[in-house]
Design a protein around this motif. Structure first.
Motif, mmCIF file in Angstrom:
data_model
loop_
_atom_site.group_PDB
_atom_site.id
_atom_site.type_symbol
_atom_site.label_atom_id
_atom_site.label_comp_id
_atom_site.label_asym_id
_atom_site.label_seq_id
_atom_site.Cartn_x
_atom_site.Cartn_y
_atom_site.Cartn_z
ATOM 1 N N LEU A 128 0.703 -1.059 0.249
ATOM 2 C CA LEU A 128 -0.134 -0.141 -0.011
ATOM 3 C C LEU A 128 0.413 1.039 0.083
ATOM 4 N N TYR A 129 0.365 2.110 -0.943
ATOM 5 C CA TYR A 129 1.080 3.699 -0.574
ATOM 6 C C TYR A 129 -0.207 4.755 -0.429
ATOM 7 N N VAL A 130 0.033 5.947 0.268
ATOM 8 C CA VAL A 130 -0.080 6.675 1.509
ATOM 9 C C VAL A 130 0.304 7.753 1.397
ATOM 10 N N GLY A 131 -0.246 8.444 0.919
ATOM 11 C CA GLY A 131 -0.168 10.269 1.840
ATOM 12 C C GLY A 131 -0.125 9.918 2.984
ATOM 13 N N LEU A 150 3.879 -1.090 3.707
ATOM 14 C CA LEU A 150 3.498 0.267 3.644
ATOM 15 C C LEU A 150 4.368 0.929 3.067
ATOM 16 N N TRP A 151 3.832 2.030 2.064
ATOM 17 C CA TRP A 151 4.960 2.779 1.472
ATOM 18 C C TRP A 151 4.180 4.115 1.963
ATOM 19 N N VAL A 152 4.666 5.284 2.553
ATOM 20 C CA VAL A 152 4.071 6.222 2.759
ATOM 21 C C VAL A 152 4.949 7.646 2.573
ATOM 22 N N ALA A 153 4.427 8.564 1.575
ATOM 23 C CA ALA A 153 4.601 9.709 1.496
ATOM 24 C C ALA A 153 4.470 10.967 2.708
#
Length: 257
Positions: A128-131, A150-153
């Motif tokens: 999952l990528y989320v801001g 999890l990939w977070v910006a």
């Protein structure tokens, strides 16, 4: 830690021969909103292959129903299969404020799960990528994806240019109450081989581990004991196995070494 980039046709034609040797991974956009491949996907994949750069892909989702999510996921799967890619990590990009935020947590969770089921059933990994705003505002039920990478910006220098050689300030690392795999720390990166801005990322896990090979984990089998296990227990096990490419309702699992 491992440092990498994520790219799309927004970066135009990349000169992969000039990309620094210390780029540890690349995440490529898979398909556009139209369902067709990113205009530079083939070239970027070839560039990664020639430079032996571990790669994964992402899909920016607009799906407002489970049916639409499954269709998007099938488009990604078809693209990966057409290039002979197996076990590839697919990052599901959940950030569209106009389409996704109004759905509410329950509906959006259902959409994401529908995509996950398609991708893992095809033998690919799912992340999952989320801001950071998506995370903080609890757009969906993060607990429903326990064990999912999890990939977070989170950008902390605004629109100031950061060189690839620059080290991000770890005090700005996104919250760590669940396992964070990748931090996208700027959208204004500068690196040789790419004209203009590029997203820069840090991974806290070796990107080579993102490609899952189920055989490495031994034999997995399921036994139906629905009269003993609760639905919550079954779904919790299902989420733990999803990154391994095992989907469906799982009641009981035994792993043989």
């Amino acid at each position: 830690m491992w440092k990498g980039i994520d790219v799309s046709d927004n970066q135009g034609a990349i000169n992969w021969a000039q990309i620094p040797k210390n780029v540890d991974f690349a995440i490529l956009r898979s398909v556009r909103r139209s369902g067709k491949a990113d205009h530079q996907f083939a070239a970027n994949l070839e560039g990664c292959r020639k430079r032996n750069i571990p790669m994964s892909v992402y899909k920016y989702t607009y799906a407002a129903t489970p049916e639409a999510a499954r269709q998007e996921a099938q488009q990604v799967v078809a693209l990966l299969q057409s290039y002979g890619l197996t076990g590839t990590m697919v990052w599901w990009d959940v950030e569209d404020k106009d389409v996704l935020r109004p759905l509410g947590a329950a509906k959006l969770t259902e959409c994401i799960r529908a995509a996950q089921e398609v991708i893992t059933a095809a033998g690919y990994s799912f992340g999952l990528y989320v801001g950071l705003y998506v995370y903080n505002e609890h757009w969906f039920d993060f607990n429903a994806f326990s064990g999912t990478r999890l990939w977070v910006a989170r950008y902390y220098k605004g629109y100031r240019t950061m060189l690839f050689a620059d080290e991000p300030d770890q005090s700005y690392k996104p919250p760590g109450d669940r396992w964070l795999t990748v931090w996208q720390y700027t959208s204004c990166g500068e690196i040789a081989g790419i004209k203009g801005d590029v997203d820069l990322n840090i991974s806290y896990e070796d990107p080579a581990a993102w490609t899952q090979h189920v055989a490495e984990f031994g034999v997995i089998y399921t036994v139906s004991v629905a009269d003993v296990w609760t639905r919550d227990q079954a779904e919790a096990i299902q989420q733990q196995l999803a990154p391994l490419g095992v989907c469906g309702v799982v009641h009981k699992v035994q792993i043989l070494e």
